[in-house]
Design a protein around this motif. Structure first.
Motif, PDB file in Angstrom:
ATOM      1  N   LYS A 218     -19.194  -7.848   4.899  1.00 42.15           N
ATOM      2  CA  LYS A 218     -18.424  -8.799   4.101  1.00 42.15           C
ATOM      3  C   LYS A 218     -17.592  -8.143   2.996  1.00 42.15           C
ATOM      4  O   LYS A 218     -16.560  -8.686   2.587  1.00 42.15           O
ATOM      5  CB  LYS A 218     -19.375  -9.831   3.483  1.00 42.15           C
ATOM      6  N   PHE A 219     -18.031  -6.971   2.526  1.00 36.52           N
ATOM      7  CA  PHE A 219     -17.340  -6.357   1.387  1.00 36.52           C
ATOM      8  C   PHE A 219     -16.822  -4.954   1.711  1.00 36.52           C
ATOM      9  O   PHE A 219     -15.613  -4.709   1.639  1.00 36.52           O
ATOM     10  CB  PHE A 219     -18.280  -6.286   0.173  1.00 36.52           C
ATOM     11  N   TYR A 220     -17.714  -4.035   2.052  1.00 37.48           N
ATOM     12  CA  TYR A 220     -17.315  -2.636   2.217  1.00 37.48           C
ATOM     13  C   TYR A 220     -16.329  -2.439   3.365  1.00 37.48           C
ATOM     14  O   TYR A 220     -15.296  -1.781   3.197  1.00 37.48           O
ATOM     15  CB  TYR A 220     -18.555  -1.766   2.451  1.00 37.48           C
ATOM     16  N   ARG A 221     -16.631  -3.011   4.522  1.00 42.68           N
ATOM     17  CA  ARG A 221     -15.770  -2.796   5.685  1.00 42.68           C
ATOM     18  C   ARG A 221     -14.352  -3.314   5.475  1.00 42.68           C
ATOM     19  O   ARG A 221     -13.380  -2.584   5.725  1.00 42.68           O
ATOM     20  CB  ARG A 221     -16.388  -3.415   6.938  1.00 42.68           C
ATOM     21  N   PRO A 222     -14.154  -4.563   5.019  1.00 46.82           N
ATOM     22  CA  PRO A 222     -12.766  -5.007   4.831  1.00 46.82           C
ATOM     23  C   PRO A 222     -12.023  -4.193   3.777  1.00 46.82           C
ATOM     24  O   PRO A 222     -10.844  -3.883   3.953  1.00 46.82           O
ATOM     25  CB  PRO A 222     -12.911  -6.479   4.418  1.00 46.82           C
ATOM     26  N   MET A 223     -12.699  -3.855   2.688  1.00 48.41           N
ATOM     27  CA  MET A 223     -12.033  -3.078   1.644  1.00 48.41           C
ATOM     28  C   MET A 223     -11.632  -1.695   2.144  1.00 48.41           C
ATOM     29  O   MET A 223     -10.474  -1.270   1.995  1.00 48.41           O
ATOM     30  CB  MET A 223     -12.955  -2.929   0.426  1.00 48.41           C
ATOM     31  N   MET A 224     -12.564  -0.990   2.778  1.00 47.40           N
ATOM     32  CA  MET A 224     -12.270   0.363   3.250  1.00 47.40           C
ATOM     33  C   MET A 224     -11.270   0.353   4.400  1.00 47.40           C
ATOM     34  O   MET A 224     -10.476   1.292   4.549  1.00 47.40           O
ATOM     35  CB  MET A 224     -13.559   1.061   3.680  1.00 47.40           C
ATOM     36  N   SER A 225     -11.280  -0.700   5.210  1.00 42.16           N
ATOM     37  CA  SER A 225     -10.300  -0.797   6.298  1.00 42.16           C
ATOM     38  C   SER A 225      -8.890  -0.849   5.733  1.00 42.16           C
ATOM     39  O   SER A 225      -7.978  -0.177   6.232  1.00 42.16           O
ATOM     40  CB  SER A 225     -10.569  -2.042   7.145  1.00 42.16           C
ATOM     41  N   HIS A 226      -8.692  -1.616   4.673  1.00 40.68           N
ATOM     42  CA  HIS A 226      -7.376  -1.703   4.049  1.00 40.68           C
ATOM     43  C   HIS A 226      -6.987  -0.379   3.384  1.00 40.68           C
ATOM     44  O   HIS A 226      -5.831   0.039   3.445  1.00 40.68           O
ATOM     45  CB  HIS A 226      -7.351  -2.841   3.022  1.00 40.68           C
TER      46      HIS A 226
END
Length: 366
Positions: free
Chosen positions: A337-345
């Motif tokens: 919910k947090f780490y993956r979307p942020m790091m993907s961007h």
């Protein structure tokens, strides 16, 4: 190539950096034209072996010329953990006189600082997170990092505990209870959930307990328009793990997300008494997009993700359906919910700006 620095690897699973290698592999950002990142191999730091053996393969072995070359070959750097490994936790048997106590390896070194400066000068992506400049990093190197990236650590670290009763929660750190009773000259009487704040100087411990000081004992990460629109972050996310309290230089950085505490009047009074901020950054980013820098104030990269799953295209959307977001103690929920979307961007931006690719020659830890 991504240069990953992790000095706190106790097992080959590489929990402190596996989330990042997972994303690199899932996005097909390989270290060469064909080689994917291996969690147990492609990093600089502490390498565990069998029978209490280990190898240290950090940047400390590099000459100035080699550090400069590494900065040429690297598209980005990620300092996931510099806390290190201590003899007391590494040797499974009781620590003998021949082994002694203390640190085996850890702290932000002179070579780390030199490499970071090269990367910044070349305007390459730099990410660091919780405890990069905390103990055991020297005050001198901490100061260099703070000046380089426009931020300051207050000396405070904190964490949520679901039960502060020492007779129930046997995992409570003994040193924390000892330091509290010593500095407050008062017995440990806490029975509920709460947040423990620990200061580097003198080991001062401050406790905010549920019901007494807090309306809700779990810290939250709140993201405004920038965090939600640019990085795909949720407006609010529970975060019950370790974090540090920093103060950014707003001339150099902007705040993407903030930690917030659900304190009551008594809790606010306790925070003010010890000079602890009521809100503080969870994620900051450099205002100069040509020299990208991010600092995560939590232990964000430490999530129990299985490396094999990253090899299958579309597996991220499939697996995310199986994790509940209702249990804040489940790190996998935080990853999805947090780490993956942020790091993907962040990685997508890096690809666009620096043309991060699969054909760069790499300097490995060997």
């Amino acid at each position: 190539m991504a240069a990953i620095i992790d000095k706190s690897v106790l097992t080959p699973a590489g929990d402190k950096h596996i989330s990042f290698t997972w994303l690199l592999n899932q996005k097909r950002l390989t270290k060469t034209s064909s080689d994917r990142y291996k969690t147990n191999y492609d990093y600089f730091g502490f390498f565990p072996k069998e029978n209490e053996k280990f190898r240290i393969k950090g940047l400390e072995r590099f000459s100035s010329d080699q550090l400069k070359q590494l900065s040429e070959d690297s598209d980005m750097a990620y300092f996931t953990d510099t806390y290190g490994v201590y003899k007391q936790e590494w040797y499974h048997k009781s620590v003998s006189q021949s082994v002694g106590y203390g640190m085996l390896y850890g702290g932000l070194s002179n070579q780390d600082i030199e490499f970071l400066q090269h990367m910044k000068d070349k305007k390459k992506l730099i990410i660091a997170e919780f405890n990069t400049i905390g103990s055991p990093t020297t005050a001198e190197n901490r100061g260099k990092f703070e000046e380089m990236f426009g931020m300051r650590w207050t000396g405070w670290t904190a964490r949520f505990f679901d039960n502060l009763d020492t007779t129930v929660n046997l995992a409570l750190p003994h040193w924390m209870v000892k330091n509290y009773t010593a500095t407050h000259q008062s017995p440990w009487k806490f029975k509920n959930a709460g947040i423990a704040f620990v200061h580097e100087e003198g080991g001062q411990v401050v406790i905010l307990e549920d019901k007494t000081h807090l309306k809700d004992p779990i810290p939250y990460i709140n993201s405004g328009e920038l965090g939600q629109s640019k990085f795909g972050l949720p407006e609010e996310m529970k975060y019950p793990f370790w974090f540090d309290i920093i103060v950014p230089d707003t001339r150099m950085n902007e705040v993407v997300s903030l930690f917030s505490l659900k304190y009551n009047v008594q809790g606010l009074a306790e925070l003010k008494k010890y000079g602890i901020p009521t809100t503080f950054p969870a994620v900051i980013m450099a205002k100069n997009s040509k020299a990208p820098f991010y600092y995560f104030s939590g232990d964000f990269c430490d999530n129990p993700i299985h490396e094999y799953a990253s090899y299958f295209k579309g597996i991220d959307s499939f697996l995310s359906l199986f994790y509940t977001y209702n249990d804040p103690m489940k790190r996998k929920s935080f990853f999805w919910k947090f780490y993956r979307p942020m790091m993907s961007h962040i990685l997508d931006d890096a690809v666009k700006k620096s043309k991060l690719n699969t054909s760069v020659n790499t300097i490995t830890a060997d």
